[in-house]
Enzyme design. Structure first.
Site, PDB file in Angstrom:
ATOM      1  N   TYR A 292       0.930  -1.327  -0.261  1.00 23.34           N
ATOM      2  CA  TYR A 292       0.047  -0.065  -0.142  1.00 23.34           C
ATOM      3  C   TYR A 292       0.925   1.204  -0.103  1.00 23.34           C
ATOM      4  O   TYR A 292       1.636   1.572   1.081  1.00 23.34           O
ATOM      5  CB  TYR A 292      -0.930   0.122   1.232  1.00 23.34           C
ATOM      6  N   TYR A 343      -6.424   4.590  -6.544  1.00 19.12           N
ATOM      7  CA  TYR A 343      -6.511   4.541  -4.908  1.00 19.12           C
ATOM      8  C   TYR A 343      -7.848   4.060  -4.627  1.00 19.12           C
ATOM      9  O   TYR A 343      -8.792   4.682  -4.435  1.00 19.12           O
ATOM     10  CB  TYR A 343      -6.197   5.993  -4.522  1.00 19.12           C
TER      11      TYR A 343
END
Ligand SMILES: [Zn+2]
Lengths: 393, 144
Positions: A292, A343
């Site tokens: 991430y 995202y």
């Protein structure tokens, strides 16, 4: 060591995504995005969506499971759960929670989802005007520390300082993500390649992070379907078995006012050992990694804390050729990730980890057996997980 | 004169009163932090209980506004309307060695483009915002 484990107990048998949009550009409301991703995951698994009996999400997802269950006409809702706090740090935690529910017999078919329509709601990267700040916010906002980038840059700055890490390490992470996105037609940054020169010339968002060190903000939704491992072979697609998952953070990580004793970490120093212990996997056995990226510095710290290299080796390890599929030592963020694919609050990384095990990535690693995801560096709690093919069971 | 342009969120004490002694202290030009009466542990940010011995008997102690820079950042991108024409600014995280190495956030006064040195000695400067609603005082930092 404990013999209580999720290893091999559940599998991901369906993945679904909506198209990905720039923030505020979704033609659909957020709830519709959630429904579309869930239905896509059910279609991928080859099941009637009415087989779903549970929901897991994270980071204050606004799409209430009871409303989803009603909208989808589910015969019964057996499990609903949200991973607390930590923004994108809950991505693997949501999978872990769903897995625990399935393994523990609370539900039989749980969907993990995340949906975002930032035009309908508030953007992550902008603060509302005026107002007052209380509690921890009172110690930050009056000094101009409000956005996630401003909140976490100082953690990374301390880490870069302590370990004498040069500009090239963070840049390599951005370049790898953008290179992978050029192969991925779903990626919002597809067709927009990034060079080292363009990275170096880009504006600062907050030092030590330039524009390309920061994740995008996007609209869309993603979903995964989790079932008991013993049923996994009955589904349409090749199952991805959960080998391990861990979530949490270190001693006093949540101390207010930037007072976490281990300040210069991505919060994984205690979490990562639990992950590897459950999975029975060593870092050197990981074939492909999705990590991430709220900011590249957080990825850097996460890789160190998950044992892929030592902090003092970061300058040497973090060069683009080591991070690129298919031939790099550690192919990283092979869909383009938060920086360059979309995202979707990191849930797109979970989807990509499954795709790699199926052999369906646009930046496919050769015959991977171990596919790993790290969720949400520097926040608390954080989480990570390891998936394996049937051969790893 | 304030380091950042006015209009950012004004700090107010929490409804439960936990951090009120800090914000009242800054109005007097005093830096107040928590210290456990039972075991002497320093604590910041404020909490209802000592993280070391779990005593609820916390006191507020005035400490000297001196420390050293532990980390820093320089924001350029304005995320709030009040910062729109601000340009870059510096935020420092300062540790206080004489108070158990607790850390405090603030802006580093002076040229916003200056070099920042981790470990450099700094001292506190009280910056009143008397016209704000409600009025408040921020603790800022300058090189000692
Ligand atoms: Zn105590």
């Amino acid at each position: 060591m404990t013999d209580r484990t999720l290893r091999g107990r559940v599998a991901i048998v369906g993945i679904g995504e909506t198209p990905y949009y720039r923030h505020g550009k979704s033609p659909d409301p957020e709830f519709v995005l959630a429904l579309k991703a869930i239905l896509a995951a059910a279609r991928d698994a080859g099941i009637d969506p009415r087989r779903i009996d549970g929901f897991a999400s994270y980071s204050n997802d606004r799409n209430d499971p009871s409303r989803l269950a009603a909208a989808l006409g589910l015969p019964e809702l057996r499990f609903s759960n949200m991973q607390w706090g930590g923004g994108g740090g809950g991505g693997s935690g949501a999978v872990a929670n769903a897995a625990a529910a399935v393994a523990g017999g609370l539900a039989d078919c749980v969907v993990v989802f995340r949906a975002l329509a930032q035009g309908q709601f508030q953007r992550f990267g902008a603060a509302p005007p005026g107002g007052v700040a209380t509690g921890e916010a009172a110690l930050n906002a009056p000094y101009g520390v409000m956005s996630p980038a401003q909140r976490y840059a100082m953690r990374a700055m301390r880490f870069l300082h302590e370990n004498r890490i040069g500009d090239g390490a963070q840049r390599a992470i951005a370049l790898a993500s953008y290179a992978h996105a050029q192969k991925n037609p779903r990626a919002v940054m597809h067709g927009r390649p990034l060079t080292a020169e363009a990275y170096d010339a880009s504006r600062w968002i907050v030092e030590p992070w330039r524009l390309f060190d920061c994740c995008q903000e996007n609209d869309g939704a993603a979903a995964l379907i989790i079932v008991p491992a013993e049923q996994a072979k009955d589904f349409a697609r090749k199952p991805a078995y959960l080998l391990g998952a861990a979530l949490g953070s270190e001693y006093r990580n949540g101390a207010r006012g930037h007072n976490a004793p281990l300040y210069a970490t991505s919060s994984f120093t205690t979490v990562a050992p639990h992950l590897y212990a459950m999975a029975g996997v060593k870092p050197s056995e990981v074939d492909v990694l999705q990590s991430y990226e709220n900011f590249t510095g957080g990825v850097l710290m996460s890789l160190v804390e998950h044992g892929f290299f030592k902090a003092e080796e970061a300058n040497d390890f973090l060069v683009p050729e080591n991070l690129l599929a298919p031939s790099g030592k550690l192919p990283l963020n092979t869909s383009g990730g938060n920086l360059a694919e979309c995202y979707m609050h990191g849930l797109e990384l979970q989807v990509e980890a499954v795709r790699q095990l199926r052999g369906e990535s646009t930046a496919q690693v050769r015959d991977p057996e171990i596919s790993m995801v790290i969720s949400g560096p520097m926040v608390t709690p954080v989480s990570s997980m390891i998936l394996g093919s049937a051969e790893t069971l | 004169m304030s380091y950042l342009k006015p209009g950012l969120p004004a700090p107010v004490a929490e409804n439960d009163g936990l951090d009120a002694p800090y914000w009242e202290g800054t109005r007097r030009g005093e830096l107040m932090v928590q210290r456990c009466k039972a075991c002497g542990t320093w604590q910041w940010g404020p909490e209802w209980i000592c993280h070391k011995c779990l005593s609820f008997d916390m006191s507020w102690v005035r400490v000297e506004g001196r420390g050293r820079i532990y980390s820093w950042e320089r924001p350029w991108h304005p995320v709030h309307p009040a910062l729109k024409d601000q340009g870059p600014y510096i935020v420092v995280l300062v540790e206080l060695p004489h108070a158990g190495n607790i850390r405090m956030l603030g802006n580093l006064l002076g040229d916003p483009k200056q070099a920042v040195r981790i470990s450099a000695e700094v001292e506190a400067v009280f910056e009143p915002h008397d016209d704000a609603k409600p009025p408040f005082t921020l603790v800022q930092w300058k090189y000692a």
